[in-house]
Enzyme design. Structure first.
Site, short mmCIF file in Angstrom:
data_model
loop_
_atom_site.label_atom_id
_atom_site.label_comp_id
_atom_site.label_asym_id
_atom_site.label_seq_id
_atom_site.Cartn_x
_atom_site.Cartn_y
_atom_site.Cartn_z
N TYR A 12 78.51 80.93 15.76
CA TYR A 12 78.84 79.91 16.75
C TYR A 12 79.91 78.95 16.24
O TYR A 12 80.92 78.69 16.91
CB TYR A 12 77.57 79.13 17.11
N SER B 81 83.01 72.44 20.08
CA SER B 81 81.78 71.78 19.69
C SER B 81 82.01 70.98 18.42
O SER B 81 82.85 71.34 17.59
CB SER B 81 80.69 72.83 19.44
#
Length: 276
Positions: free
Chosen positions: A159, A146
């Site tokens: 995350y 990401s």
């Protein structure tokens, strides 16, 4: 040696975390292009719906239920692909969850859940996939990280940490996998309109649809690029911010995310990507 690029005639594409979001959209995109796509997730009903939606496309969808946090499940999934459906030509390791972290209300379980799915889950898929590809001397592996991994962002302590680890993992593995004829790629999307992104506790600018993300990834998988990163308007800025001295960096991120420095009074909402 030329980089291996998986084509429909080479065998099966395996996508983990395919019940929704990017994984689902990419499965349909590749099936439309003629690929035989094996899809894995814990939600059997959603995978069956995906398979039905792909009916009539030039390719096909194969439903293989499984939990990426279970290493045995992933071993059996790869074996099922190889011995029942054809050669595993490409693996897109996509499953992930986003559990927002509030530093004022730390919870060990939030970190452990994130690490189990986003990091160990990738390893559980990667090990059997590479083993089978190595025996054939060719294959393609794409690891979905990401753009949030480029820089620490508010509420992304779990995350972001897992996605940053995946970048390092892909970069490190490339040296060895190149020698085995296995091509590794890194996918670093910006903010995509999925359930995982809805868990962010700050404004998500440059938001794109899962379909746009799938189109970008599908094109990137057929290119010679190591990194598939989009949208450039966001990912380039985040990479540049990482080069700033920390005092300027924290100031810039605080302004970018429009986040008040005062800790939240209550724990943040937990959002889990159903594609896990």
């Amino acid at each position: 040696m030329r980089d291996f690029i998986a084509r429909p005639e080479h065998g099966v594409v395996w996508i983990s975390g395919a019940s929704s979001g990017i994984g689902r959209a990419l499965a349909l995109k590749l099936a439309e292009e003629g690929y035989k796509v094996a899809v894995t997730a814990r939600n059997h009903e959603k995978l069956v719906d995906l398979q039905a939606e792909a009916a009539g496309l030039s390719g096909s969808i194969i439903v293989l239920d499984g939990d990426v946090t279970n290493a045995s499940d992933m071993e059996h999934t790869v074996a099922a692909i190889e011995y029942q459906h054809g050669t595993l030509a490409m693996a897109v390791l996509n499953a992930g969850i986003n559990v927002p972290i509030d530093g004022a209300h730390l919870n060990r379980d939030d970190f452990e859940r994130s690490f189990a799915v986003n990091l160990s889950g990738v390893v559980n898929c990667l090990v059997p996939a590479v083993r089978h590809m190595r025996m054939k001397g060719q294959g393609q592996v794409a690891i979905v990280s990401s753009a949030t991994a480029f820089a620490g962002l508010p509420t992304s302590a779990a995350y972001g940490a897992t996605k940053a680890a995946l970048i390092n993992m892909a970069e490190s593995l490339k040296f060895d996998l190149d020698k085995l004829g296995i091509r590794v790629q890194l996918i670093t999307p910006g903010f995509v309109d999925t359930e995982a992104t809805k868990g962010n506790q700050f404004p998500t600018r440059n938001l794109i649809s899962a379909q746009v993300a799938a189109d970008e990834i599908a094109a990137g998988l057929k290119s010679s690029a190591f990194e598939i990163s989009f949208p450039k308007s966001l990912t380039f800025k985040l990479k540049l911010l990482r080069l700033l001295p920390y005092n300027l960096y924290f100031h810039a991120i605080s302004r970018y995310t429009a986040r008040n420095s005062t800790p939240a009074k209550t724990p943040p909402r937990t959002a889990a990507h159903p594609a896990e």
